[in-house]
Every structure is written in structure tokens, then in C-alpha cells.
Design a protein around this motif. Sequence first.
Motif, PDB file in Angstrom:
ATOM      1  N   LEU A 164       0.865  -1.177   0.000  1.00 27.32           N
ATOM      2  CA  LEU A 164       0.000   0.000   0.000  1.00 27.32           C
ATOM      3  C   LEU A 164       0.899   1.223   0.000  1.00 27.32           C
ATOM      4  CD1 LEU A 164      -2.595  -1.016   2.741  1.00 27.32           C
ATOM      5  CD2 LEU A 164      -2.845  -1.209   0.276  1.00 27.32           C
ATOM      6  N   ILE A 165       0.670   2.088  -0.957  1.00 25.43           N
ATOM      7  CA  ILE A 165       1.579   3.208  -1.171  1.00 25.43           C
ATOM      8  C   ILE A 165       0.822   4.510  -1.003  1.00 25.43           C
ATOM      9  CG2 ILE A 165       2.937   4.345  -2.990  1.00 25.43           C
ATOM     10  CD1 ILE A 165       3.416   1.354  -3.969  1.00 25.43           C
ATOM     11  N   GLY A 166       1.447   5.473  -0.350  1.00 25.44           N
ATOM     12  CA  GLY A 166       0.796   6.772  -0.198  1.00 25.44           C
ATOM     13  C   GLY A 166       1.350   7.500   1.000  1.00 25.44           C
ATOM     14  N   ASN A 167       1.125   8.789   1.010  1.00 26.13           N
ATOM     15  CA  ASN A 167       1.621   9.590   2.115  1.00 26.13           C
ATOM     16  C   ASN A 167       0.643   9.591   3.275  1.00 26.13           C
ATOM     17  OD1 ASN A 167       4.146  10.320   1.119  1.00 26.13           O
ATOM     18  ND2 ASN A 167       3.198  11.832  -0.249  1.00 26.13           N
ATOM     19  N   SER A 168       1.026  10.269   4.328  1.00 25.02           N
ATOM     20  CA  SER A 168       0.219  10.338   5.535  1.00 25.02           C
ATOM     21  C   SER A 168      -1.199  10.809   5.201  1.00 25.02           C
ATOM     22  CB  SER A 168       0.886  11.313   6.503  1.00 25.02           C
ATOM     23  OG  SER A 168       0.172  11.383   7.687  1.00 25.02           O
ATOM     24  N   GLY A 169      -2.178  10.118   5.751  1.00 27.42           N
ATOM     25  CA  GLY A 169      -3.565  10.520   5.528  1.00 27.42           C
ATOM     26  C   GLY A 169      -4.254   9.785   4.395  1.00 27.42           C
ATOM     27  N   ALA A 170      -3.499   8.994   3.635  1.00 25.66           N
ATOM     28  CA  ALA A 170      -4.085   8.300   2.487  1.00 25.66           C
ATOM     29  C   ALA A 170      -4.844   7.039   2.911  1.00 25.66           C
ATOM     30  CB  ALA A 170      -2.996   7.937   1.483  1.00 25.66           C
ATOM     31  N   GLY A 171      -4.654   6.607   4.144  1.00 26.92           N
ATOM     32  CA  GLY A 171      -5.319   5.393   4.597  1.00 26.92           C
ATOM     33  C   GLY A 171      -4.441   4.164   4.505  1.00 26.92           C
ATOM     34  N   LYS A 172      -3.168   4.378   4.248  1.00 21.82           N
ATOM     35  CA  LYS A 172      -2.225   3.266   4.068  1.00 21.82           C
ATOM     36  C   LYS A 172      -2.061   2.469   5.373  1.00 21.82           C
ATOM     37  CE  LYS A 172       1.888   5.026   3.633  1.00 21.82           C
ATOM     38  NZ  LYS A 172       2.789   4.928   4.751  1.00 21.82           N
ATOM     39  N   SER A 173      -1.694   3.153   6.451  1.00 22.57           N
ATOM     40  CA  SER A 173      -1.424   2.458   7.706  1.00 22.57           C
ATOM     41  C   SER A 173      -2.689   1.861   8.299  1.00 22.57           C
ATOM     42  CB  SER A 173      -0.804   3.421   8.728  1.00 22.57           C
ATOM     43  OG  SER A 173       0.450   3.836   8.290  1.00 22.57           O
ATOM     44  N   SER A 174      -3.772   2.635   8.300  1.00 18.90           N
ATOM     45  CA  SER A 174      -4.974   2.127   8.960  1.00 18.90           C
ATOM     46  C   SER A 174      -5.526   0.915   8.210  1.00 18.90           C
ATOM     47  CB  SER A 174      -6.028   3.225   9.111  1.00 18.90           C
ATOM     48  OG  SER A 174      -6.317   3.791   7.870  1.00 18.90           O
ATOM     49  N   THR A 175      -5.401   0.910   6.885  1.00 20.57           N
ATOM     50  CA  THR A 175      -5.864  -0.257   6.123  1.00 20.57           C
ATOM     51  C   THR A 175      -4.987  -1.467   6.440  1.00 20.57           C
ATOM     52  OG1 THR A 175      -6.608   1.185   4.355  1.00 20.57           O
ATOM     53  CG2 THR A 175      -6.312  -1.132   3.794  1.00 20.57           C
ATOM     54  N   ALA A 176      -3.676  -1.257   6.475  1.00 20.91           N
ATOM     55  CA  ALA A 176      -2.782  -2.385   6.757  1.00 20.91           C
ATOM     56  C   ALA A 176      -3.008  -2.922   8.169  1.00 20.91           C
ATOM     57  CB  ALA A 176      -1.328  -1.946   6.582  1.00 20.91           C
ATOM     58  N   LEU A 177      -3.144  -2.015   9.132  1.00 19.72           N
ATOM     59  CA  LEU A 177      -3.299  -2.460  10.524  1.00 19.72           C
ATOM     60  C   LEU A 177      -4.671  -3.102  10.765  1.00 19.72           C
ATOM     61  CD1 LEU A 177      -1.575   0.578  12.261  1.00 19.72           C
ATOM     62  CD2 LEU A 177      -0.710  -1.766  12.165  1.00 19.72           C
ATOM     63  N   SER A 178      -5.643  -2.804   9.903  1.00 18.84           N
ATOM     64  CA  SER A 178      -6.968  -3.413  10.049  1.00 18.84           C
ATOM     65  C   SER A 178      -6.899  -4.926   9.966  1.00 18.84           C
ATOM     66  CB  SER A 178      -7.907  -2.922   8.945  1.00 18.84           C
ATOM     67  OG  SER A 178      -8.134  -1.553   9.070  1.00 18.84           O
ATOM     68  N   CYS A 179      -5.917  -5.428   9.222  1.00 20.57           N
ATOM     69  CA  CYS A 179      -5.892  -6.880   9.020  1.00 20.57           C
ATOM     70  C   CYS A 179      -5.563  -7.636  10.307  1.00 20.57           C
ATOM     71  CB  CYS A 179      -4.940  -7.260   7.876  1.00 20.57           C
ATOM     72  SG  CYS A 179      -3.222  -7.159   8.284  1.00 20.57           S
ATOM     73  N   LEU A 180      -5.096  -6.915  11.338  1.00 22.49           N
ATOM     74  CA  LEU A 180      -4.848  -7.596  12.616  1.00 22.49           C
ATOM     75  C   LEU A 180      -6.146  -8.138  13.208  1.00 22.49           C
ATOM     76  CD1 LEU A 180      -2.310  -5.060  14.175  1.00 22.49           C
ATOM     77  CD2 LEU A 180      -1.791  -7.274  13.132  1.00 22.49           C
ATOM     78  N   ALA A 181      -7.270  -7.553  12.799  1.00 21.25           N
ATOM     79  CA  ALA A 181      -8.557  -7.979  13.353  1.00 21.25           C
ATOM     80  C   ALA A 181      -9.301  -8.937  12.432  1.00 21.25           C
ATOM     81  CB  ALA A 181      -9.426  -6.752  13.620  1.00 21.25           C
ATOM     82  N   TYR A 182      -8.725  -9.216  11.253  1.00 18.23           N
ATOM     83  CA  TYR A 182      -9.414 -10.105  10.299  1.00 18.23           C
ATOM     84  C   TYR A 182      -8.456 -11.220   9.872  1.00 18.23           C
ATOM     85  CZ  TYR A 182     -12.597  -6.196  10.104  1.00 18.23           C
ATOM     86  OH  TYR A 182     -13.469  -5.211  10.450  1.00 18.23           O
ATOM     87  N   PRO A 183      -8.917 -12.440   9.908  1.00 21.11           N
ATOM     88  CA  PRO A 183      -7.989 -13.553   9.659  1.00 21.11           C
ATOM     89  C   PRO A 183      -7.565 -13.727   8.198  1.00 21.11           C
ATOM     90  CG  PRO A 183     -10.203 -14.383  10.050  1.00 21.11           C
ATOM     91  CD  PRO A 183     -10.257 -12.909  10.278  1.00 21.11           C
ATOM     92  N   ALA A 184      -8.237 -13.055   7.260  1.00 17.13           N
ATOM     93  CA  ALA A 184      -7.963 -13.321   5.840  1.00 17.13           C
ATOM     94  C   ALA A 184      -6.534 -12.968   5.451  1.00 17.13           C
ATOM     95  CB  ALA A 184      -8.949 -12.546   4.967  1.00 17.13           C
ATOM     96  N   LEU A 185      -6.007 -11.887   6.011  1.00 16.07           N
ATOM     97  CA  LEU A 185      -4.668 -11.428   5.643  1.00 16.07           C
ATOM     98  C   LEU A 185      -3.865 -11.109   6.894  1.00 16.07           C
ATOM     99  CD1 LEU A 185      -5.561  -9.002   2.704  1.00 16.07           C
ATOM    100  CD2 LEU A 185      -4.786 -11.373   2.540  1.00 16.07           C
ATOM    101  N   ARG A 186      -2.549 -11.099   6.732  1.00 16.21           N
ATOM    102  CA  ARG A 186      -1.669 -10.780   7.859  1.00 16.21           C
ATOM    103  C   ARG A 186      -0.820  -9.552   7.523  1.00 16.21           C
ATOM    104  NH1 ARG A 186       1.631 -15.837   8.901  1.00 16.21           N
ATOM    105  NH2 ARG A 186       0.975 -16.549   6.829  1.00 16.21           N
ATOM    106  N   LEU A 187      -0.317  -8.917   8.568  1.00 12.34           N
ATOM    107  CA  LEU A 187       0.426  -7.659   8.411  1.00 12.34           C
ATOM    108  C   LEU A 187       1.911  -7.925   8.192  1.00 12.34           C
ATOM    109  CD1 LEU A 187       0.308  -4.464   8.755  1.00 12.34           C
ATOM    110  CD2 LEU A 187       1.141  -4.911  11.064  1.00 12.34           C
TER     111      LEU A 187
END
Lengths: 357, 148
Positions: A175-198
Motif C-alpha cells: 500500500l503506497i501513499g503519504n500520511s492521511g491516504a489510509g495506508k497504515s490504517s488499512t494495513a493495521l486493520s488486518c490484525l482484526a481479520y484472519p484473511a490477511l496478515r500484516l
Amino acid sequence: MAGDYLIQLEAAFAKAWASVDGQVRSVQVQGVAFELRMAGAALEGVVLPALAHLLGEPGAPAEGEAMSFHLWDGATTGVRPPAPPFAPTDYRRYGQRAVLYAGTLALMHAPTSGQLFAYDRSTRQGFWWVDEAAQLSIYERAAPLQTLFHWALAETGWQVIHAAALGTDEGGVLLIGNSGAGKSSTALSCLAYPALRLLSDDKCLVRVEPEPRAAMLFNSAKLKVDMLDRLSYLRPLLDRWDDVYKASKGLAFLYPTYAAQMVASFPIKALLLPEVTHRAEARLRPAAPGELFRQLGPSTVIWLPGAEAESYRLSAELTRRLPCYHLELASDPGKNVAAIAALLAEHQDALIDRANR
Amino acid sequence: MEKHMHLRLNQPAVISEIVDGEAIVVNLESGAYYSMRATAGVIWAALLHGKDAQAIATLLGEVYAVPVAAVAHEVDAFIDQLLAEQLVVPAANPPEAMPPLSIDLPPDETFTPPLLEKYTDMADLLLLDPIHEVDAETGWPQPAPKRH
């Protein structure tokens, strides 16, 4: 001149090492062993948490031929490095950091944060001095020694780049983008969903040959206030909060708590450019490679000095080789993770089809 | 046209890559980065191949099927911008042998005045960084105030 400076630097470290109880720890990064020689107890809390997933047992020697990093802080040891060979005009670059490449030596001095980095390719030795470890920002604690790793790993084809990453052992996306693009929050979301890992929330290792591949370097996560609302399960892991440096952000270390939801390495299947759109459903649509490179290339080389032209070329090569997409983010983070998982499944199916033909 | 002889990339301060016809160029000293698409990307690629302004105008005339005289002043003005942004500098000699310049344009591409798009979001971040402030008198960077 470079050789003389290294000799002086080694002498300064030897003096620091002799002045306090030193500690040696080993880390393994993609098959490369590093020995971290730390003079000064203050460094332990700054360097080790983000690398905890890579650490050997205390006292255990590094496996095989190790690269060694010599680390010390001025406040504990009272030892400063030799004055680096820079003129005031050299500090115009990189946010007032001066950089020198001379023969096998790479040197960076950041006087405003009281840091000096040096790496000698011929001896595979790195040096890091920080004046006061306690003053280091969460950015530096989230990615400790990134400049030394970037320099040292270049010979192996791995480079640090500015991207979040998630996926499985079979494949993942950056996931590519600067601060505020949703890069980190999207990546960290996967900690709560088993489909993908961080794999990374901001910086990871990447190589292009023999296939594009990403690897985890740091287990840290930087969290803005609004992210904590959505990722409330990370609140208990908050290590510190920084209100002074740029925007307010918190720092969390995800290992070992989320070890099972993290992936060490995967082949990269696609590059995504997230956009906050508050849609009901996440949507992927093709993007021009230049759009991805405009976000990835400049931000990587500006924050990571060292072999900039090569690093820039690697980022460009990634965008040329891999499918690129815009990811219009849904309000529900689970739907974003599901959309990425579906994209990866499509790529996997296409590979199987090709193999069966 | 005579004023722009051979130019070269302002290395090592400036780095460049062309992806899918778009040149994306970073000035590491200022922190600014630039995008050059369409005609601008063609001019940039030709400059890095050692072509001077006259040769570039001729090339554009051939590629876009337009009179050379009609594009020459656009080329000059664009090169002036590149020099002002310190992305290129005059070169004493043309570069040594290079691979042939390949210009691959979409079939319906028409000539549009070259555009240098400048992005300063990285530079702005550096300037906002409170631990990297430069002393106004000495020019030497000074440490941030102590944090508690």
C-alpha cells in the motif's frame, strides 16, 4: 580521509564500550546475521522493541558471518564521535542532514537530532551514535537503525522502502501513499481479520530479483488519534505518545502480541494506492504505474539516504513490473481487507490456470 | 535557440526515472519532486539523451507532425523552467554514445505545450519538522527544544 575517519570512529566506539557495561544482541534479517554491539543501557529500549521479532536470545552469537553495528549514546558514555568532515553548506540536503559517500564509506550526520550513521562496505561494519537516546522521536523508535540496514542490505538486493504491506505467505500487496491516504490504517486493520496478515505499516524491505518480494523489518505501528478510534484493540499496546513531532502520533509494538497475525515475507502481487472515499463497498480500479511511482519513489529516497539512484530505480522497476490499482476505501475496514484478499485470490487463480494450461 | 546547448541531469542532487512515459524527477536538495507527462516527458527523455533544444524541436515536429518553428519557443521556455528548478545544468560536451531514443506515444497523441508539474509535499514535511530547524544566522542546523 574516509579511512582516517573510520579509524577515529572505531576508537570513539572502543572508548564508549570500555566506559559502560555493553550488551551484544544478534538479529537475523532475511538470512543475514547482524551483531548489535550496544554501549549504554539507554539504547536497549530504543533499538530492540521494533526488532524484537528478529532477535536471538541474549548472549547467543550471531549465526554465520555477521555484519556488525556499533551503537552508543553520548549521554550515558560521555563519548562523542569525531567531528564529521562536513561544511555548513552540506546540511542543506535531507532536512538538514549531511551525507557523504567516499569509496566504501557511507556517512550521514543529523546534528539537529544528535545522530551520526556510518557504514563501511569493505568491513561490513556500521556505527550509530546518538547524543541523547531519550530525545529520539517515535519516528526513529519505530524504525531504528533503518539507515544502517538500508546501507548494509544493499549488497543483498534488499532495500527499505516507504510502503505498508499485507498478505499471506503465498502473496501480498504493498500500500503506497503519504500520511492521511489510509495506508497504515488499512494495513493495521488486518490484525482484526484472519484473511490477511500484516507485514508493515510504513517501512518494509523489498527486492525485485528473482521475483518482487517484501519482508518485514520492523514490528512497530504509528497511530494517529483518529486511527485509535477504529483500531481500538491497539490501545493497550501504546508505548508512547508524541505531541511535538509533526502530528500527534502514538507508537505501538505489535510483537509478540500479534505474532500470529503477522507475516515475515511474501511475493508481491500488486501495488495499491489507497484513497479515503467513505464508500459502502471497497473498490479496486486500475492505476497508471506513474501514479504509484510518484508516491513511492520520491518519499522513499527523501527519507532514506544512500544509493538514491539505485533505490529510485528499484521503486520504478516495481511499478513497471507489477499490476497497479487504486483502492477506494470503504468505511468498514473489514471490507477493505476482504477486497484485497479477493484481488490476491484472483491472482492466485490466474497463476493456477496458467500452470494448468 | 542558441542559448540552450547541451544539458545534463544535475547529479547527484537530482535523480530521474521514466515510468510509462511519465518522467518523475526528485531534487534531493529542495525535497521537491516533479512530474513531466506527454510532451514534457518527451522533451525530458530527449534532453537526457543529449539532444539540444534545436534537435528537440525538430524531434517534436516529427513526432507530433507540427511545424518546428511552432514548437521551438515552447521547448526553450520549458528548458528555462528546468534550469530555474536546477533539474539540469549545462554540459561541456554532449554525452557519449547512448542507446537510440525511443518515443512511444499513443496513436491519438497531439502536441500540447509541455507542463512541469511541481510537488512540494515532501519539502513541506521537512520544513515542518521541528527537530530540523536551521539557525538563521549561521545556517547550521540546531537541535530542537528538549521534550519532556
